[in-house]
Design an enzyme around this catalytic site. Structure first.
Site: not given
Ligand code: XMP
Ligand code: MG
Length: 183
Positions: A46, A102-103, A106, A156, A162
């Site tokens: 989401k 993508e948001d 990570d 964050v 979220d």
């Molecule tokens: P990866 O590790 O596969 O993860 O690159 C990506 C997904 O992990 C979530 N994500 C976060 N969600 N705050 C969030 O609310 C954060 O700081 C954070 N870091 C990773 C996110 O859903 C992303 O798509």
């Molecule tokens: Mg999430």
């Protein structure tokens, strides 16, 4: 917009909405320069809802929008690299030029998996747009074709992101005060 009611829950604002919108203008301009039509923009639910909505409204090239929801197997907040599709695309990607929106990147594991998955299904090209990236957290190299901001390796929230399904509606990106985690 006033979010002073969040004042005791937020630690600091990392990226303002004004900064996000300006950056999305740059990203959209580059996307318009790189594509001429037939673009399938795939938002990852989401978290990418906000960036998807704002970015596509700045793109002039013709495009279709579609959505996927994915989830990493395993526990906790860390990606495992094994991804499960919770909601698949409606569109057939065969022969399409796909732009994943993508948001945040990570570890990079989710997007690495997703990009390969869409190429395996016959997409002609797959590029990635992400508004945030945590370079220090990278476990795999994922080429981000359109990037917003590099941020420190901190959790964050806001602008789609979220904590326990809260804070997605904040128009900016910020960090949470430690006590919100139950600390
Ligand atoms: P990866 O590790 O596969 O993860 O690159 C990506 C997904 O992990 C979530 N994500 C976060 N969600 N705050 C969030 O609310 C954060 O700081 C954070 N870091 C990773 C996110 O859903 C992303 O798509
Ligand atoms: Mg999430």
């Amino acid at each position: 917009m006033d979010h002073t009611d969040m004042g005791d829950k937020l630690e600091k604002i990392l990226v303002t909405n004004e900064e996000i919108q300006a950056k999305l203008e740059d990203m959209a301009r580059q996307i318009d320069a790189d594509y001429d039509g037939d673009l399938l923009v795939v938002g990852v639910l989401k978290g990418a809802v906000m960036v998807m909505a704002d970015l596509v409204r700045k793109i002039h090239s013709p495009l279709n929008m579609d959505w996927m929801a994915v989830s990493s197997y395993g526990m906790g907040t860390k990606s495992s690299g094994v991804v499960r599709i919770l909601k698949d695309l409606d569109a057939d990607v065969t022969g399409r030029h796909v732009l994943i929106v993508e948001d945040i990147i990570d570890s990079g594991l989710t997007l690495a998996w997703l990009k390969k998955n869409l190429l395996d299904r016959g997409a002609q090209s797959v590029r990635i747009a992400a508004i945030l990236r945590k370079p220090e957290a990278a476990k795999v190299d994922v080429q981000v074709d359109y990037l917003g901001f590099d941020i420190p390796d901190e959790f964050v929230v806001g602008y789609g992101l979220d904590y326990a399904e809260q804070f997605r509606h904040l128009p900016f990106v910020g960090t949470l005060a430690p006590h919100v985690y139950g600390g």
